[in-house]
Design a protein around this motif. Structure first.
Motif, PDB file in Angstrom:
ATOM      1  N   GLY A  33       0.662  -1.303   0.025  1.00  0.00           N
ATOM      2  CA  GLY A  33       0.324  -0.219   0.086  1.00  0.00           C
ATOM      3  C   GLY A  33       0.738   1.311  -0.018  1.00  0.00           C
ATOM      4  N   ASP A  34       0.150   2.168   0.261  1.00  0.00           N
ATOM      5  CA  ASP A  34       0.842   3.680   0.165  1.00  0.00           C
ATOM      6  C   ASP A  34       2.185   3.690   1.022  1.00  0.00           C
ATOM      7  N   VAL A  59       1.571   3.397   5.426  1.00  0.00           N
ATOM      8  CA  VAL A  59       0.887   4.181   6.429  1.00  0.00           C
ATOM      9  C   VAL A  59       0.774   3.128   7.848  1.00  0.00           C
TER      10      VAL A  59
ATOM     11  N   THR B  37      -8.627   1.836  -3.988  1.00  0.00           N
ATOM     12  CA  THR B  37      -8.151   3.283  -3.870  1.00  0.00           C
ATOM     13  C   THR B  37      -6.929   3.444  -3.134  1.00  0.00           C
ATOM     14  N   GLY B  38      -6.813   2.482  -2.144  1.00  0.00           N
ATOM     15  CA  GLY B  38      -5.533   2.696  -1.237  1.00  0.00           C
ATOM     16  C   GLY B  38      -5.794   3.434   0.139  1.00  0.00           C
ATOM     17  N   VAL B  39      -5.044   3.229   1.152  1.00  0.00           N
ATOM     18  CA  VAL B  39      -5.461   3.692   2.390  1.00  0.00           C
ATOM     19  C   VAL B  39      -5.180   5.124   2.651  1.00  0.00           C
ATOM     20  N   LYS B  41      -5.948   7.552   0.155  1.00  0.00           N
ATOM     21  CA  LYS B  41      -6.800   8.098  -0.477  1.00  0.00           C
ATOM     22  C   LYS B  41      -8.347   7.917   0.402  1.00  0.00           C
TER      23      LYS B  41
END
Lengths: 122, 367
Positions: A33-34, A59, B37-39, B41
């Motif tokens: 993830g991001d 995150v 969408t991902g964490v 966003k």
């Protein structure tokens, strides 16, 4: 001519001339993830195959990225200090992690090529 | 929990799969962690528009009977008899040592009926504890089978109206039963205005679809739920509070009326009175790391001389704050905002300082 290898731990390593560039695969960035922070090594640091070279932090969690082979850090991707999301948007391009010299290029022989890797994560 | 078949599954799991969720284990449940969408966003979307969370892992209990209020005032440091109908209150279950068994939202529905919302991971323990306390009271504690959805964010009220559920009369921490076997509160776990709505399984998918038909609403996973609540300074039981922490050190004494702290009457009252009189040795605070490196749960905190003075209990990146955010416990003398500390992360000492909570202002609709 360059050749790219893939590890079971979802790193890629691209060998060009005497140096190799290392990053994580599109599959790995998607799983993580991001990303919000990348802890990079110092240039000149000696790396042993399988040793943690970089820590990528999403995150939610921190994950280790391992050195795919023995060698020495030649350069790190400083752009990631201000924009760690490059690893998400271009994991095999601008989101590379570090460049290294290889002590023994034959250590890469056991790694997967792109087709084999893609099959392993399919 | 490793094997998938031992995990509990959400009634709407197929909807989450359809939405492309990535799943992971949480408190014994197979939960959607993120959507495509991902964490980052998802988190920002919730603060800007409306985020839909499936929180059916949480447990609702109906507490009913002539002595329901007296029972709850025994089980929790709560003036249940003084709680108005339709009013919700944040409270805790304490053990005899004033350790926090769980944190709860208790809502009074009418004279003899209350709704209790408990954490997923503690549901079985809470039920056993509540039933033990219930002996000697004219009361029943019934776990309810519901789908439980949270819609959070500034557009939540409008999205619900569009989905045929007008809850605009509710203000923060008030509740209603809009339909048979439905339960809705204006509350949440993000710091935003929003609602939590429990409803029967058979009606849930159609209702969720109506919400998602509104382009202002989208599914939000557990990962963003965690970063949202952390920015909002809200505790996660099992991480920031547990049976080894008490309401004074956890900095949630605000939830316990002063009169009750003195008069007691609830389980754990004597121990809590003693802790308050002696002064808590450590207290939960917000922590802001300098730079971009997150400090996470379990990381030790040191003072500038390198002596261990505390620990991080939750930490990560705050997408709205734009920097890493954390909370943890530090020695009471070091709890002033701005106090410099060092967090030891993989051998490096990351400077952090005590920061007021929340990191992002609460935007509750207080009416």
């Amino acid at each position: 001519m360059s050749k790219t290898y893939f590890t079971e731990d979802h790193e890629w390593i691209r060998v060009e001339g005497g140096t190799a560039t290392v990053g994580i695969t599109p599959y790995a960035q998607e799983q993580l993830g991001d990303l919000v922070f990348v802890e990079l090594p110092e240039a000149g640091k000696a790396l042993a195959k399988g040793e943690t070279a970089v820590v990528v932090e999403s995150v939610k969690a921190a994950s280790d990225v391992y050195a795919p082979a023995d060698g020495e850090v030649a350069e790190v991707n400083e752009a990631l200090s201000s924009d760690p999301s490059l690893v998400n948007t271009a994991p095999m391009g601008d989101g590379w992690l570090w460049k290294m010299t290889l002590s023994d290029e034959s250590q890469l022989d056991g790694l997967m090529d792109e087709a084999a890797y893609k099959k392993s994560v399919a | 929990m490793s094997a998938g078949d031992t995990q509990k599954h959400l009634p709407l799991e197929a909807m989450h799969e359809e939405a492309g969720a990535r799943f992971g284990a949480f408190a014994g449940w197979h939960m959607p962690l993120t959507y495509p969408t991902g964490v980052m966003k998802e988190h920002l979307h919730t603060r800007e528009k409306a985020g839909l969370f499936d929180i059916s892992h949480m447990q609702l209990f109906a507490v009913e009977g002539a002595e329901a209020a007296a029972f709850l005032s025994r089980a929790c440091p709560l003036d249940a008899a003084g709680l108005g109908e339709g009013k919700s209150k944040y409270t805790v279950l304490l053990n005899e040592e004033a350790g926090i068994i769980d944190d709860l939202i208790v809502t009074r529905l009418d004279a003899e009926r209350f709704m209790v919302v408990a954490n997923a991971g503690n549901a079985a323990k809470d039920e056993a504890h509540l039933n033990a306390v219930a002996e000697g009271f004219d009361v029943t504690v019934t776990p309810l089978e519901r789908v439980f959805l949270a819609l959070q964010g500034p557009e939540a009220e409008g999205v619900l109206i569009g989905a045929g559920l007008d809850l605009s009369d509710l203000t923060f921490m008030t509740a209603a039963e809009p339909r048979q076997d439905w339960f809705a509160t204006r509350s949440g776990y993000t710091g935003e205005d929003g609602f939590e709505i429990a409803l029967p399984l058979g009606e849930a998918q159609a209702f969720a679809e109506k919400i998602l038909a509104d382009e202002r609403a989208q599914w939000i996973g557990l990962a963003a739920r965690d970063s949202l609540r952390l920015e909002a300074g809200l505790c996660l039981h099992g991480q920031d509070i547990d049976e080894t922490t008490d309401p004074a050190s956890a900095a949630i004494l605000w939830a316990i009326p002063k009169r009750l702290r003195e008069e007691g009457g609830f389980i754990g009252a004597d121990a809590l009175r003693r802790i308050i009189a002696e002064g808590a040795k450590e207290r939960r605070v917000g922590l802001k790391p300098e730079g971009r490196q997150p400090v996470r749960s379990g990381v030790p905190l040191m003072n500038e001389e390198g002596r261990t003075v505390g620990r991080v209990t939750s930490g990560g990146f705050g997408p709205s704050a734009g920097h890493p955010v954390a909370m943890g416990y530090v020695a009471t003398a070091l709890t002033d905002a701005g106090t410099p500390l060092l967090a030891e992360v993989r051998g490096n000492r990351v400077p952090v300082h005590v920061h007021p909570l929340p990191f992002t202002p609460h935007r509750y609709r207080k009416g």
